[in-house]
Design an enzyme around this catalytic site. Structure first.
Site, PDB file in Angstrom:
ATOM      1  N   HIS A  76       0.053  -6.319  -4.146  1.00  0.00           N
ATOM      2  CA  HIS A  76      -0.433  -5.567  -5.301  1.00  0.00           C
ATOM      3  C   HIS A  76       0.791  -5.210  -6.146  1.00  0.00           C
ATOM      4  O   HIS A  76       1.617  -4.399  -5.727  1.00  0.00           O
ATOM      5  CB  HIS A  76      -1.168  -4.306  -4.865  1.00  0.00           C
ATOM      6  CG  HIS A  76      -2.318  -4.568  -3.944  1.00  0.00           C
ATOM      7  ND1 HIS A  76      -3.612  -4.691  -4.397  1.00  0.00           N
ATOM      8  CD2 HIS A  76      -2.362  -4.757  -2.613  1.00  0.00           C
ATOM      9  CE1 HIS A  76      -4.418  -4.939  -3.371  1.00  0.00           C
ATOM     10  NE2 HIS A  76      -3.671  -4.990  -2.272  1.00  0.00           N
ATOM     11  N   ASN A 294      -6.287   0.408   4.563  1.00  0.00           N
ATOM     12  CA  ASN A 294      -7.634  -0.134   4.703  1.00  0.00           C
ATOM     13  C   ASN A 294      -7.581  -1.664   4.720  1.00  0.00           C
ATOM     14  O   ASN A 294      -7.085  -2.243   3.757  1.00  0.00           O
ATOM     15  CB  ASN A 294      -8.527   0.341   3.555  1.00  0.00           C
ATOM     16  CG  ASN A 294      -9.996   0.023   3.815  1.00  0.00           C
ATOM     17  OD1 ASN A 294     -10.427  -0.042   4.959  1.00  0.00           O
ATOM     18  ND2 ASN A 294     -10.750  -0.165   2.750  1.00  0.00           N
ATOM     19  N   ASP A 321      -0.027  -7.364   2.393  1.00  0.00           N
ATOM     20  CA  ASP A 321      -0.920  -6.423   1.714  1.00  0.00           C
ATOM     21  C   ASP A 321      -0.094  -5.299   1.097  1.00  0.00           C
ATOM     22  O   ASP A 321      -0.462  -4.118   1.163  1.00  0.00           O
ATOM     23  CB  ASP A 321      -1.986  -5.876   2.646  1.00  0.00           C
ATOM     24  CG  ASP A 321      -3.116  -5.156   1.901  1.00  0.00           C
ATOM     25  OD1 ASP A 321      -3.133  -5.226   0.647  1.00  0.00           O
ATOM     26  OD2 ASP A 321      -3.968  -4.526   2.556  1.00  0.00           O
TER      27      ASP A 321
END
Length: 437
Positions: A76, A294, A321
Site C-alpha cells: 500500500h 487484518n 502487505d
C-alpha cells in the site's frame, strides 16, 4: 554462461545458492556467471584470469549473499490521498533498501485507483522519483470505489498499466459480481487478488477469535471467516477454470483447503506474509496496536501450518502487505486503531531469519520472493542466466540492526519488530545493472 558484449559491472566472490561466483553485467543484463576466480569471457578479459573485464566497475562481494531483486506482490503506497502515511517516493525508498526491484500496490488510495488516469499518474510519479526503479506496478480496483456493486473499467486499467485487480481489504460478498470480475480480468490476461474474509463474521473484530481474545476481552474474528471465502474462491476457480490469487493467508484451515485445491489442479495461487510465519495473537496481550493487522495474527498451530505450506509450495509466494500508518493513528485504544503492519524495510531480514533457523533455504527465498511472483503476475525475473535483467542485491548475512526511525525508510514505523534486533541487511541493489542504493 558467456556473452561477447563489453561488461560494465563485474561482481566478484558473491555467494549464490552456496556457490561462489563472479557475475559480469553488460547493457543492463547478465553477461556471464562463472565460478569465482575462473574468469569470464566478455571482451577485454583473459579466460581463467578471474580479473574484471576492461572498463568494467569491479566490486568485491566477499562475505555477501547474492539474490535476484525481489518482487513484493502486495503493498500500500498510500498515494494519492494519504501521503502523510506514505507516498510513492518514500515507499519505493523502503522497497529499494529492502531489496525489492518491483512492488505491486493496492488500489485503496484516495481517490481509489479505479480510473486509468490515476494508474498513469502513479506510474509517472514512480518513474520521476526512482527512474531506474524499483518499478511500481499498480493493482487496479476490481469494482468502482471498492464498493463491490459495479465492475471497474478493467480493460482501461490494464491498458494504463495495472498488472492485476483486487478489491483489496473490502471483499466482494456478491459471488456473481466476483465471478464477472474474474472472467473479465482473464480477458485482459490478468489475475484477480482476493482478500478472503466473511464480512459478517469479521464485523467489529480487532484480532483473532480464540483463547487470547477471551483473556483480554477483545472481540475476535474466527479463522473460518477467512476459510469460507477461500473455499468459495477455490470452487469458483475450479468451475471457471480461471486463476484466482488468494491474499495474505493466515490460518491452517485455509492452507488445508488450498492444498486440496492444488491436488485437484484448481488454478489458485496464494500468498502469506512474514508476520504470519513469526508472530501469534499473543502479541496483542498488551493491547499492542502495532500488532493489529487484518487478517489477524493467529495461533502457534496456524504458524506451524503456514511454515509447512511455504516449504512445500502450497503457499506460492511471500508478500509484505506493507500497510503504513501514521504514529497518531496507532497510538490509540486497540478498538480504534487501523489494521496494518509495515514490511518493506524488514521483510528480507525477517525471512533471512527463517533461513538461519532452518525453516527455509536460500532457494526457497528466491522462489517465494522472485520466481513465483514473476510467474503469477507476468513480471521479469533475474534467474542469473545470460540475457536476464541485471536486477540483484547483496545481503550482508551477519549484519545486526534494529528497526528504528534512523534505519527504516518508510514514513511509518508501525511494525511489531520496531526496536528488536534483526540479522541480515541489504548492502546494495542493482536494477538493470544500475546501482540504485
Amino acid at each position: 554462461m558467456t556473452a561477447t558484449t563489453s561488461a560494465s559491472l563485474f561482481l566478484r566472490n558473491a555467494r549464490l545458492l552456496g556457490r561462489m561466483v563472479d557475475v559480469a553485467v553488460a547493457d543492463g543484463r547478465i553477461a556471464s556467471v562463472t565460478d569465482s576466480g575462473a574468469g569470464c569471457t566478455p571482451a577485454g578479459t583473459d579466460a581463467g584470469s578471474g580479473a574484471a573485464p576492461a572498463g568494467a566497475e569491479s566490486i568485491d562481494a566477499k562475505g555477501m549473499v547474492l539474490f535476484p531483486a525481489f518482487i513484493d506482490a502486495h503493498t500500500h503506497m498510500r498515494e494519492p490521498g494519504q501521503e502523510y502515511k506514505e507516498d510513492i517516493a518514500s515507499g519505493l525508498a523502503a522497497a529499494a533498501h529492502g531489496g525489492f526491484g518491483a512492488v505491486l500496490c493496492m488500489a485503496n488510495t484516495e481517490p481509489v485507483n479505479d480510473d486509468a488516469s490515476i494508474t498513469r499518474d502513479m506510474i509517472d510519479t514512480a518513474r520521476r522519483h526512482w527512474p531506474h526503479g524499483p518499478r511500481l506496478h499498480p493493482i487496479g480496483a476490481a469494482t468502482v470505489g471498492l464498493k463491490g456493486t459495479e465492475l471497474a473499467p478493467l480493460a482501461e486499467l490494464a491498458e494504463a498499466g495495472c498488472v492485476a485487480f483486487s478489491n483489496d481489504g473490502a471483499p466482494v460478498p456478491d459471488t456473481e459480481m466476483f465471478r464477472r470480475c474474474v472472467e473479465y480480468a482473464a480477458d485482459q490476461g490478468k489475475v484477480v487478488i482476493d482478500h478472503c474474509e466473511d464480512p459478517y463474521l469479521a464485523k467489529g473484530a480487532h484480532m483473532n477469535e480464540g483463547e487470547t481474545s477471551g483473556r483480554i476481552g477483545v472481540k475476535g474474528q474466527p479463522d473460518i471467516g477467512e476459510a469460507l471465502h477461500v473455499a468459495r474462491d477455490i470452487l469458483l476457480a475450479d468451475y471457471l477454470k480461471l486463476p484466482i490469487h488468494l491474499a495474505h493467508i493466515s490460518c491452517r484451515r485455509s492452507v488445508e483447503l488450498i492444498a486440496w485445491a492444488k491436488q485437484r489442479g484448481v488454478p489458485v495461487t496464494a500468498e502469506t506474509c512474514p508476520h504470519y510465519l513469526l508472530l501469534t495473537d499473543k502479541e496483542l496481550l498488551g493491547y499492542d496496536t502495532k500488532a493489529k493487522v487484518n487478517p489477524p495474527l493467529r495461533t502457534d498451530d496456524d504458524v506451524a501450518a503456514l511454515r509447512e505450506a511455504v516449504q512445500s509450495g502450497v503457499i506460492d509466494i511471500l508478500a509484505t502487505d506493507h500497510a503504513p500508518h501514521a504514529a497518531h493513528e496507532k497510538e490509540t485504544p486497540l478498538d480504534e486503531a487501523p489494521n496494518g503492519i509495515t514490511g518493506l524495510d524488514t521483510a528480507v531480514a525477517l525471512t533471512w531469519g527463517l533461513v538461519r533457523e532452518g525453516v527455509l533455504t536460500e532457494a526457497d527465498l528466491i522462489r517465494l520472493w522472485a520466481t513465483e511472483p514473476g510467474k503469477i503476475f507476468g513480471l521479469p525475473v533475474n534467474g542469473f542466466n545470460v540475457g536476464d535483467p541485471a536486477d540483484f542485491f547483496l545481503l550482508d548475512p551477519e549484519k545486526k540492526w534494529v528497526p528504528s526511525r534512523e534505519t527504516m525508510h518508510s514514513k511509518s514505523l508501525n511494525t511489531p519488530f520496531l526496536g528488536k534486533e534483526l540479522v541480515g541487511r541489504v548492502k546494495a541493489l542493482w536494477l538493470g545493472g544500475v546501482k540504485v542504493v
